[in-house]
Design a protein around this motif. Structure first.
Motif, mmCIF file in Angstrom:
data_model
loop_
_atom_site.group_PDB
_atom_site.id
_atom_site.type_symbol
_atom_site.label_atom_id
_atom_site.label_comp_id
_atom_site.label_asym_id
_atom_site.label_seq_id
_atom_site.Cartn_x
_atom_site.Cartn_y
_atom_site.Cartn_z
ATOM 1 N N ASN A 57 0.146 4.878 0.574
ATOM 2 C CA ASN A 57 -0.028 6.607 0.256
ATOM 3 C C ASN A 57 0.199 7.701 -0.137
ATOM 4 O O ASN A 57 1.191 8.224 0.807
ATOM 5 C CB ASN A 57 -0.995 6.277 2.132
ATOM 6 C CG ASN A 57 -1.637 5.622 2.556
ATOM 7 O OD1 ASN A 57 -2.764 5.176 1.936
ATOM 8 N ND2 ASN A 57 -1.099 5.267 3.807
ATOM 9 N N THR A 81 3.097 7.158 10.880
ATOM 10 C CA THR A 81 3.961 5.701 10.915
ATOM 11 C C THR A 81 4.891 4.699 11.212
ATOM 12 O O THR A 81 4.641 3.545 11.395
ATOM 13 C CB THR A 81 4.922 6.208 9.343
ATOM 14 O OG1 THR A 81 3.936 7.164 8.265
ATOM 15 C CG2 THR A 81 6.037 5.355 8.590
ATOM 16 N N ASN A 84 4.640 5.682 3.568
ATOM 17 C CA ASN A 84 3.798 6.714 3.219
ATOM 18 C C ASN A 84 4.274 8.215 3.080
ATOM 19 O O ASN A 84 6.076 8.064 3.458
ATOM 20 C CB ASN A 84 3.086 7.267 5.320
ATOM 21 C CG ASN A 84 1.921 6.830 5.590
ATOM 22 O OD1 ASN A 84 1.221 5.971 4.874
ATOM 23 N ND2 ASN A 84 2.094 5.820 6.622
ATOM 24 N N LEU A 136 -7.044 -2.822 5.205
ATOM 25 C CA LEU A 136 -6.055 -3.644 6.246
ATOM 26 C C LEU A 136 -6.305 -5.217 6.673
ATOM 27 O O LEU A 136 -6.030 -5.863 6.292
ATOM 28 C CB LEU A 136 -6.509 -3.288 7.820
ATOM 29 C CG LEU A 136 -5.190 -4.130 8.544
ATOM 30 C CD1 LEU A 136 -3.658 -3.543 7.683
ATOM 31 C CD2 LEU A 136 -5.470 -2.877 10.347
ATOM 32 N N VAL A 145 5.945 -1.208 8.577
ATOM 33 C CA VAL A 145 4.897 0.594 7.935
ATOM 34 C C VAL A 145 6.644 1.211 8.110
ATOM 35 O O VAL A 145 7.418 2.012 8.470
ATOM 36 C CB VAL A 145 4.699 0.893 8.817
ATOM 37 C CG1 VAL A 145 3.586 2.317 8.610
ATOM 38 C CG2 VAL A 145 3.506 0.161 8.679
ATOM 39 N N PRO A 179 -5.620 9.312 4.469
ATOM 40 C CA PRO A 179 -4.699 8.107 4.755
ATOM 41 C C PRO A 179 -4.894 6.845 5.794
ATOM 42 O O PRO A 179 -4.599 5.554 6.155
ATOM 43 C CB PRO A 179 -3.175 9.026 5.115
ATOM 44 C CG PRO A 179 -3.553 9.623 4.262
ATOM 45 C CD PRO A 179 -4.844 10.153 4.654
ATOM 46 N N TYR A 180 -5.068 7.573 7.079
ATOM 47 C CA TYR A 180 -4.818 7.059 8.498
ATOM 48 C C TYR A 180 -6.854 5.991 8.135
ATOM 49 O O TYR A 180 -6.285 4.814 8.011
ATOM 50 C CB TYR A 180 -5.103 7.955 9.162
ATOM 51 C CG TYR A 180 -5.634 7.229 10.977
ATOM 52 C CD1 TYR A 180 -4.487 7.673 12.003
ATOM 53 C CD2 TYR A 180 -6.597 6.480 11.534
ATOM 54 C CE1 TYR A 180 -4.156 7.054 13.347
ATOM 55 C CE2 TYR A 180 -6.621 5.899 12.758
ATOM 56 C CZ TYR A 180 -5.582 6.408 13.736
ATOM 57 O OH TYR A 180 -5.925 6.225 15.028
ATOM 58 N N ILE A 197 3.532 -1.009 3.885
ATOM 59 C CA ILE A 197 2.918 0.044 3.736
ATOM 60 C C ILE A 197 4.187 0.857 3.766
ATOM 61 O O ILE A 197 4.796 1.621 4.298
ATOM 62 C CB ILE A 197 1.805 0.604 4.909
ATOM 63 C CG1 ILE A 197 0.938 -0.556 4.664
ATOM 64 C CG2 ILE A 197 1.381 2.489 4.330
ATOM 65 C CD1 ILE A 197 0.579 0.004 6.244
ATOM 66 N N THR A 227 -6.501 3.306 5.324
ATOM 67 C CA THR A 227 -5.267 2.080 5.306
ATOM 68 C C THR A 227 -5.867 1.495 6.804
ATOM 69 O O THR A 227 -5.856 0.232 6.553
ATOM 70 C CB THR A 227 -4.218 2.772 6.523
ATOM 71 O OG1 THR A 227 -3.285 3.832 5.007
ATOM 72 C CG2 THR A 227 -3.211 1.465 7.015
ATOM 73 N N GLN A 228 -6.713 1.969 7.703
ATOM 74 C CA GLN A 228 -7.459 1.192 8.435
ATOM 75 C C GLN A 228 -8.705 0.048 7.396
ATOM 76 O O GLN A 228 -9.410 -1.185 7.883
ATOM 77 C CB GLN A 228 -8.125 2.249 9.880
ATOM 78 C CG GLN A 228 -8.997 1.159 10.542
ATOM 79 C CD GLN A 228 -10.233 2.454 11.289
ATOM 80 O OE1 GLN A 228 -10.876 2.734 11.098
ATOM 81 N NE2 GLN A 228 -9.219 2.536 12.654
ATOM 82 N N LEU A 243 0.923 -1.149 -0.199
ATOM 83 C CA LEU A 243 0.000 -0.355 0.212
ATOM 84 C C LEU A 243 0.856 1.214 -0.340
ATOM 85 O O LEU A 243 1.729 1.368 0.572
ATOM 86 C CB LEU A 243 -0.477 0.066 1.086
ATOM 87 C CG LEU A 243 -1.857 1.402 1.108
ATOM 88 C CD1 LEU A 243 -2.451 1.502 0.132
ATOM 89 C CD2 LEU A 243 -2.279 1.282 3.079
#
Length: 257
Positions: free
Chosen positions: A91, A169, A139, A128, A183, A120-121, A137, A124-125, A89
Motif C-alpha cells: 500500500n 498495521t 504499508n 483479502l 503485516v 488502504p484500510y 503486506i 486491503t479488506q 500487497l
C-alpha cells in the motif's frame, strides 16, 4: 512464482518496489491514478528485468471502485499467471503536502483521510480473499508519524493519518497471523519522489532548494532515493523476513539523528 500487487506503482517508492520485486522473480500488478505514463514505465521496467506486469487504474480515495478492481485483479491472476491468489500487497499510494493546523480545512482533512488511511484500510479488506495464506503486506507510512521523528509544523493532518496507519498495521498483523500473513510498515524519511502535494505541485521538482538542507540533517549525508525504500519493502515481503511482523521500519538514512 510469487505475485505482488503494488498500489501506487506508477512512480517513486511504489515504482521502485515493483521493479525490485520483479528483480527478485515476482510477477507484478501495479495501480496508478493520474499517471498512466508512469505505469507504462513501470511495466516496461519490470519486463526489462525479465518479469511480467500488468497495470490498472485505481483511485484509492474512492472506495466504491474497490469491488470492480478486485474483479480485475482476479481476472489478471487467472489470465496472466494461472493463479487464484497473489502473495504480496504494498500500500504505497498517497499524496503529500503541508498546512498549518489553523489552515487545515475539513475538505483537506477528509482528502488525507480517504487516501492515506481509509483507502488502504478498505482496499486491503476488499482484496483479502485474494491474498494467499502465508503472504505479506507492507504499508508505506512516514517518519513524520514516528515517536522518534521530528514534529514539523504543518503536518498535523498528514502525520495523524500516517499514525493511524501505523496502529492499524500492528493490530492487523495480530488478526491475520492466524493465516500466516505478515503485516509491516516502512517509514521513509525525506525521499526524492514525484509525490504531488495537495495542490498538485510535485515534490522536490518544485522545491529543489530544500534538498541540501534535508541532506545536512541526515546522518548518511543525502536525501533518500525511491530505490532505497523499494529494496527495504521487497526485503520485508521476502522469505528472509519471515519472522518479522507488526513492525514499523524507519528507512531514512538517519534523518534527524
Amino acid at each position: 512464482m510469487r505475485i505482488a500487487l503494488v498500489v501506487g506503482g506508477s512512480s517513486g517508492i511504489g515504482q521502485a518496489a515493483a521493479v525490485e520485486l520483479a528483480r527478485r522473480g515476482a510477477g507484478v500488478i501495479v495501480t496508478y491514478s493520474g499517471n498512466p505514463a508512469g505505469a507504462k514505465e513501470t511495466v516496461a521496467a519490470v519486463e526489462r528485468e525479465g518479469g511480467t506486469a500488468v497495470a490498472f487504474r485505481l483511485d484509492v480515495g474512492r472506495t466504491e471502485e474497490f469491488p470492480a478492481f478486485r474483479d480485475q485483479v482476479a481476472a489478471a491472476l487467472r489470465e496472466t499467471w494461472q493463479r487464484d491468489t497473489f502473495d504480496y500487497l504494498v500500500n504505497s499510494a498517497g499524496f503529500g503536502g503541508m498546512a498549518m493546523f489553523t489552515d487545515v480545512t475539513e475538505e483537506l482533512f477528509d482528502r488525507f483521510l480517504r487516501v492515506l488511511l481509509k483507502g488502504p484500510y478498505f482496499l486491503t479488506q476488499t482484496l483479502l480473499p485474494l491474498l494467499a495464506d502465508g503472504g505479506a503486506i507492507v504499508n508505506v507510512s512516514s517518519s513524520s508519524a514516528l515517536p522518534s521523528g521530528s514534529a514539523d509544523a504543518g503536518y498535523t493532518a498528514y502525520a495523524a493519518m500516517k499514525g493511524g496507519l501505523n496502529v492499524w498495521t500492528r493490530v492487523l498483523a495480530k488478526e491475520l497471523a492466524v493465516r500466516g500473513i505478515r503485516v509491516n510498515a516502512v517509514s521513509p524519511g525525506p525521499t526524492r519522489t514525484r509525490l504531488a502535494d495537495a495542490d498538485g505541485v510535485v515534490g522536490f521538482e518544485a522545491h529543489p532548494e530544500v534538498i541540501p538542507m534535508l541532506a545536512a540533517q541526515t546522518a548518511l549525508g543525502r536525501v533518500g532515493e525511491p530505490e532505497d525504500v523499494g529494496v527495504a519493502i521487497a526485503a520485508l515481503l521476502g522469505d528472509e523476513s519471515r519472522w518479522i511482523t507488526a513492525q514499523n521500519i524507519e528507512v531514512s538514512g538517519g534523518f534527524g539523528l
